[in-house]
Scaffold this active site. Structure first.
Site, PDB file in Angstrom:
ATOM      1  N   ASP A  53       1.503  -4.061 -10.770  1.00 36.58           N
ATOM      2  CA  ASP A  53       0.783  -4.935 -11.693  1.00 36.58           C
ATOM      3  C   ASP A  53      -0.548  -5.340 -11.057  1.00 36.58           C
ATOM      4  O   ASP A  53      -0.588  -6.200 -10.173  1.00 36.58           O
ATOM      5  CB  ASP A  53       1.631  -6.169 -12.023  1.00 36.58           C
ATOM      6  CG  ASP A  53       1.002  -7.016 -13.132  1.00 36.58           C
ATOM      7  OD1 ASP A  53      -0.246  -7.085 -13.197  1.00 36.58           O
ATOM      8  OD2 ASP A  53       1.758  -7.585 -13.923  1.00 36.58           O
ATOM      9  N   GLU A 105     -13.734   1.078  13.769  1.00 32.98           N
ATOM     10  CA  GLU A 105     -12.482   1.804  14.038  1.00 32.98           C
ATOM     11  C   GLU A 105     -12.465   3.102  13.237  1.00 32.98           C
ATOM     12  O   GLU A 105     -11.429   3.729  13.095  1.00 32.98           O
ATOM     13  CB  GLU A 105     -11.261   0.936  13.734  1.00 32.98           C
ATOM     14  CG  GLU A 105     -11.223   0.357  12.333  1.00 32.98           C
ATOM     15  CD  GLU A 105      -9.980  -0.501  12.129  1.00 32.98           C
ATOM     16  OE1 GLU A 105     -10.022  -1.661  12.528  1.00 32.98           O
ATOM     17  OE2 GLU A 105      -8.994   0.009  11.581  1.00 32.98           O
ATOM     18  N   CYS A 137     -11.067  -5.014  13.911  1.00 31.66           N
ATOM     19  CA  CYS A 137     -12.141  -5.524  13.047  1.00 31.66           C
ATOM     20  C   CYS A 137     -13.124  -6.441  13.767  1.00 31.66           C
ATOM     21  O   CYS A 137     -13.932  -7.096  13.125  1.00 31.66           O
ATOM     22  CB  CYS A 137     -11.538  -6.260  11.850  1.00 31.66           C
ATOM     23  SG  CYS A 137     -10.512  -5.200  10.833  1.00 31.66           S
ATOM     24  N   THR A 178      -7.493  -3.019  -0.336  1.00 28.04           N
ATOM     25  CA  THR A 178      -8.613  -3.760   0.265  1.00 28.04           C
ATOM     26  C   THR A 178      -9.511  -2.928   1.184  1.00 28.04           C
ATOM     27  O   THR A 178     -10.625  -3.358   1.482  1.00 28.04           O
ATOM     28  CB  THR A 178      -8.086  -4.951   1.091  1.00 28.04           C
ATOM     29  OG1 THR A 178      -7.121  -4.468   2.022  1.00 28.04           O
ATOM     30  CG2 THR A 178      -7.467  -6.008   0.205  1.00 28.04           C
ATOM     31  N   ARG A 224       3.891  -9.178   7.330  1.00 20.85           N
ATOM     32  CA  ARG A 224       3.557 -10.597   7.395  1.00 20.85           C
ATOM     33  C   ARG A 224       3.179 -11.051   8.804  1.00 20.85           C
ATOM     34  O   ARG A 224       2.603 -12.111   8.973  1.00 20.85           O
ATOM     35  CB  ARG A 224       4.746 -11.432   6.927  1.00 20.85           C
ATOM     36  CG  ARG A 224       5.000 -11.321   5.452  1.00 20.85           C
ATOM     37  CD  ARG A 224       6.073 -12.306   5.065  1.00 20.85           C
ATOM     38  NE  ARG A 224       6.595 -11.999   3.743  1.00 20.85           N
ATOM     39  CZ  ARG A 224       7.575 -12.688   3.191  1.00 20.85           C
ATOM     40  NH1 ARG A 224       8.142 -13.684   3.838  1.00 20.85           N
ATOM     41  NH2 ARG A 224       8.001 -12.378   1.991  1.00 20.85           N
ATOM     42  N   THR A 226       0.953 -10.025  10.428  1.00 24.52           N
ATOM     43  CA  THR A 226      -0.513 -10.052  10.539  1.00 24.52           C
ATOM     44  C   THR A 226      -1.075 -11.436  10.228  1.00 24.52           C
ATOM     45  O   THR A 226      -2.255 -11.678  10.426  1.00 24.52           O
ATOM     46  CB  THR A 226      -1.175  -9.040   9.567  1.00 24.52           C
ATOM     47  OG1 THR A 226      -0.762  -9.354   8.241  1.00 24.52           O
ATOM     48  CG2 THR A 226      -0.785  -7.615   9.891  1.00 24.52           C
ATOM     49  N   HIS A 259     -13.502 -13.599   9.469  1.00 28.93           N
ATOM     50  CA  HIS A 259     -13.060 -12.255   9.089  1.00 28.93           C
ATOM     51  C   HIS A 259     -12.281 -12.372   7.787  1.00 28.93           C
ATOM     52  O   HIS A 259     -11.582 -13.368   7.561  1.00 28.93           O
ATOM     53  CB  HIS A 259     -12.192 -11.636  10.186  1.00 28.93           C
ATOM     54  CG  HIS A 259     -11.635 -10.308   9.782  1.00 28.93           C
ATOM     55  ND1 HIS A 259     -12.441  -9.288   9.309  1.00 28.93           N
ATOM     56  CD2 HIS A 259     -10.357  -9.841   9.732  1.00 28.93           C
ATOM     57  CE1 HIS A 259     -11.692  -8.253   9.010  1.00 28.93           C
ATOM     58  NE2 HIS A 259     -10.431  -8.561   9.243  1.00 28.93           N
ATOM     59  N   ASN A 291     -12.211  -5.333   2.195  1.00 25.60           N
ATOM     60  CA  ASN A 291     -12.269  -5.612   3.634  1.00 25.60           C
ATOM     61  C   ASN A 291     -13.079  -4.512   4.317  1.00 25.60           C
ATOM     62  O   ASN A 291     -12.649  -3.361   4.356  1.00 25.60           O
ATOM     63  CB  ASN A 291     -10.838  -5.652   4.186  1.00 25.60           C
ATOM     64  CG  ASN A 291     -10.807  -5.859   5.695  1.00 25.60           C
ATOM     65  OD1 ASN A 291     -11.836  -6.122   6.324  1.00 25.60           O
ATOM     66  ND2 ASN A 291      -9.612  -5.727   6.268  1.00 25.60           N
ATOM     67  N   SER A 321      -7.475  -7.109  15.038  1.00 25.07           N
ATOM     68  CA  SER A 321      -6.050  -6.972  15.333  1.00 25.07           C
ATOM     69  C   SER A 321      -5.851  -6.437  16.729  1.00 25.07           C
ATOM     70  O   SER A 321      -6.679  -5.702  17.257  1.00 25.07           O
ATOM     71  CB  SER A 321      -5.395  -6.036  14.320  1.00 25.07           C
ATOM     72  OG  SER A 321      -5.365  -6.649  13.057  1.00 25.07           O
TER      73      SER A 321
END
Lengths: 371, 130
Positions: A53, A105, A137, A178, A224, A226, A259, A291, A321
């Site tokens: 959706d 990256e 990032c 993203t 999660r 992250t 970020h 992103n 990260s």
């Protein structure tokens, strides 16, 4: 340390593991430039292909569409175009650049620097140092720290730090909604600065929230994980650590850029830090370009500079990260008015959009198997 | 284009570097060692401006090897503001609105990938100014 205010616990080695750079004065940003590809694919179009959706996902991540590079665009071309805009904005002679660092990256080569192509294409060779950087990032802001150090030490007159990515998300993965493309180039020096560097501070740990193994085409992530131990802990700790170091409070900042892996995380970080949303809103480019990884916090910062008035204090906090955050405090000078409108703004690039359907997006991103 | 040839022409493709005859001031792109007008060999480096206009173009529907993913694309002749004419790709893949005389600006793009393990060749292409 104020970082303890948010309830984070640190090992005894916390301070030793934290990069601290002495407070900088009298150096700053001489010019900046961005480049964002023209093509866009909407979250709803991606969701259509994967039977999700789109409206719910778009609302959930606070992103409507993302920037897609042209077939002949990559991290090198985006970096060059952003760097050229920064040079026009700064008004410097590119042969005076003593250092060029490209953080990404998604460098086109595993071995052969993107930075040398940039250096050649802006006319900065051969009297300079250059290198490619990688820290998920935040490699672009790591370049800003290196350039600031060289300028501060008077080893170079001007230095160029670039954050660029053509991000790849595995088809069907949450990241595909993203993973965008864009670049931001920042020139630092001592003369005619538009924003003086007041100080910088970094917060770094070994936290495996997102990675790509050697030879792997797409990155992997820990879902999660992250969030709290990764993005929020590092972003907020770096912001608070910088304020502690400079003796500043949250209210001392007029504009902020964090970020932005999605449209929600930076808003939550601002809320937890007690920063009003209106101080962040202008930086939230992620909603319309996705992103942009190494470029994300820097493009948000550039969007703030596009609108900033002399005397305003701007907070920039990246997140990479793995994990780490670099925090910077800049004070905008009168010079920003003199240089405004010399090159395209973030909004100029975001406004120029050509929509793609998923099939053309897949072609642009090399997702179609040809043999 | 091999590695050595690609390296030799980097400056032309990246920076639009040409030559200017110091005697009669004639401009040249690509680089040449002698002036075709006055036959003098005192040529100096000249970086061309990035703006120009479309003189002629054609739309490529069947691409040669290495350009298959780019079709359809436009290739044409652009006259730079200094009056020198060059040939290059004109970026406007999904629109058929290109016109002769349309102003363009040179931008930096990937020209071609020589082969899977080969080098990447970058250079200028013309982008219509909206």
């Amino acid at each position: 340390m104020k970082v303890e205010k948010l309830g984070y616990s640190h090992t005894e080695g916390f301070l030793e593991n934290t990069l601290e750079v002495s407070v900088m004065t009298a150096i700053g940003i001489v010019g900046y430039g961005v480049y964002i590809p023209r093509y866009r694919v909407t979250v709803e179009e991606i969701a259509r292909v994967w039977n999700d959706d789109g409206k719910i996902i778009s609302k959930g991540i606070n992103v409507t569409e993302k920037a897609v590079p042209d077939i002949d665009e990559d991290t090198a071309t985006i970096s060059v175009n952003a760097a050229r805009n920064a040079i026009v904005h700064s008004g410097i002679n590119p042969s005076e650049l003593g250092a060029i660092y490209v953080g990404s990256e998604s460098h086109p080569y595993a071995v052969k620097p993107t930075a040398v192509t940039v250096a050649e294409a802006v006319g900065a060779t051969p009297d300079l140092t250059s290198a490619d950087l990688e820290f998920a990032c935040k490699a672009g802001t790591a370049g800003m720290q290196m350039v600031a150090g060289l300028v501060k030490a008077e080893e170079i007159k001007y230095g160029l730090a670039i954050g660029t990515d053509c991000a790849q998300g595995r088809p069907g993965d949450a990241l595909e909604y993203t993973a965008g493309a864009g670049g931001c180039a920042i020139i630092m020096g001592r003369e005619n600065v538009i924003a003086e560097l007041e100080g910088m501070y970094s917060f770094t740990t070994d936290t495996p929230d997102f990675w790509r193994r050697e030879g792997a085409r797409y990155p992997s992530h820990a879902g999660r994980f992250t969030g709290s131990p990764s993005y929020f802990r590092h972003t907020e700790s770096a912001a608070l650590g910088l304020m502690d170091k400079l003796g500043l409070e949250v209210d001392d900042f007029d504009r902020v850029s964090f970020h932005q892996p999605n449209g929600r995380f930076p808003m939550s970080a601002a809320k937890r830090l007690g920063i009003p949303l209106e101080k962040l809103e202008d930086a939230l480019c992620v909603k319309r370009i996705g992103n942009t990884y190494s470029a994300a916090s820097m493009i948000g910062f550039a969007a703030q500079l596009d609108l900033a008035k002399p005397g305003e204090r701007v907070l920039l906090v990246s997140y990479g990260s793995g994990a780490g955050s670099d925090a910077f405090s800049f004070i905008v000078t009168d010079e920003i008015l003199e240089k405004r409108n010399r090159s395209k703004t973030v909004e100029d690039y975001i406004d120029k959009r050509i929509p793609l359907d998923y099939a053309l997006y897949a072609k642009h991103r090399g997702k179609i198997v040809m043999d | 284009m091999g590695v050595a040839e690609s390296w030799r022409t980097n400056q032309s493709r990246y920076l639009m570097e040409g030559r200017k005859c110091t005697k009669c001031k004639t401009l040249y792109f690509p680089i040449r060692q002698h002036c075709a007008k006055c036959m003098d060999d005192s040529m100096e480096r000249y970086i061309f401006d990035t703006k120009g206009k479309i003189v002629e173009f054609t739309r490529i529907e069947e691409a040669p090897q290495g350009f298959e993913l780019m079709v359809p694309y436009n290739y044409g002749i652009v006259e730079l503001d200094e009056g020198v004419r060059i040939s290059c790709q004109i970026i406007d893949s999904y629109s058929k609105d290109l016109e002769v005389g349309m102003p363009v600006e040179m931008t930096f793009r990937l020209l071609r990938k020589s082969e899977d393990q080969g080098i990447l060749q970058y250079g200028f292409k013309a982008l219509p100014i909206e």
